[in-house]
Design a protein around this motif. Structure first.
Motif, PDB file in Angstrom:
ATOM      1  N   SER A 171      -6.112  -1.641  -7.452  1.00 27.90           N
ATOM      2  CA  SER A 171      -6.410  -2.070  -6.072  1.00 27.90           C
ATOM      3  C   SER A 171      -6.446  -3.592  -5.979  1.00 27.90           C
ATOM      4  O   SER A 171      -5.858  -4.181  -5.069  1.00 27.90           O
ATOM      5  CB  SER A 171      -7.739  -1.477  -5.607  1.00 27.90           C
TER       6      SER A 171
ATOM      7  N   TYR B 134      -2.824  -4.999  -6.512  1.00 24.53           N
ATOM      8  CA  TYR B 134      -1.975  -4.820  -5.333  1.00 24.53           C
ATOM      9  C   TYR B 134      -2.339  -5.819  -4.232  1.00 24.53           C
ATOM     10  O   TYR B 134      -1.460  -6.358  -3.560  1.00 24.53           O
ATOM     11  CB  TYR B 134      -2.063  -3.388  -4.797  1.00 24.53           C
TER      12      TYR B 134
ATOM     13  N   ALA C 170       0.825  -1.214   0.000  1.00 30.21           N
ATOM     14  CA  ALA C 170       0.000   0.000   0.000  1.00 30.21           C
ATOM     15  C   ALA C 170       0.859   1.264   0.000  1.00 30.21           C
ATOM     16  O   ALA C 170       0.511   2.255  -0.650  1.00 30.21           O
ATOM     17  CB  ALA C 170      -0.942  -0.003   1.207  1.00 30.21           C
TER      18      ALA C 170
END
Length: 175
Positions: free
Chosen positions: A69, A72, A32
């Motif tokens: 998103s 990841y 993140a």
């Protein structure tokens, strides 16, 4: 003669579970942070992207956030599986490779969206492709699922490589 309590010699499952959870949290956080570093450079990305000449197959700007998103998250889970299987010490080379591809990933956003350098972004994304392939191989040796979880990432980065090339060449005055 010294006697040991049962808890001193038997594994402590709650501790092992807590360590596994801590490793997952750490890897999600590291991933993140890399994503956030890249996203700082892309604050104005939608407007910039829409102002560029793009090929007909270029996705709309609102697609990138959800796709990244998900990618990841898959990447972090893959890294976590490697750490769970190998342990932190044995996983160090794999995690260094993982970190290198994360850095290269974050750098691309700065090169393309912030510094408007199409050539440098293209070189970076070629390096990123190579690092992702290497990471898939290393992760796959540790656990097949860990490598497989990075395959959507490789597909997207491969697509992004073609898109980077096309947009860079369609916008020579801007990129």
């Amino acid at each position: 003669m010294h006697s040991y309590s049962a808890s001193a010699v038997e594994p402590q499952p709650h501790r092992s579970h807590a360590l596994k959870l801590a490793a997952l949290v750490a890897l999600v956080a590291i991933t993140a942070v890399a994503a956030a570093i890249g996203s700082i450079a892309s604050i104005q990305a939608p407007e910039f992207y829409l102002a560029l000449n793009r090929p007909s197959w270029a996705p709309p700007p609102n697609l990138f956030g959800p796709v990244w998103s998900a990618l990841y998250l898959l990447m972090a889970i893959g890294a976590w599986i490697v750490v769970r299987v190998e342990g932190w010490e044995r996983a160090k080379p794999a995690m260094m490779l993982y970190g290198a591809q994360l850095a290269c990933n974050a750098l691309w956003t700065w090169l393309f969206f912030y510094w408007h350098s199409g050539a440098a972004a293209f070189v970076d994304i070629l390096a990123l492709c190579a690092l992702v392939v290497a990471t898939i191989v290393v992760f796959g040796r540790a656990h097949k699922l860990a490598g497989a979880l990075l395959l959507p990432y490789l597909a997207w980065v491969s697509f992004a490589t073609a898109l980077t090339w096309a947009v860079w060449h369609a916008n020579p005055a801007t990129l």
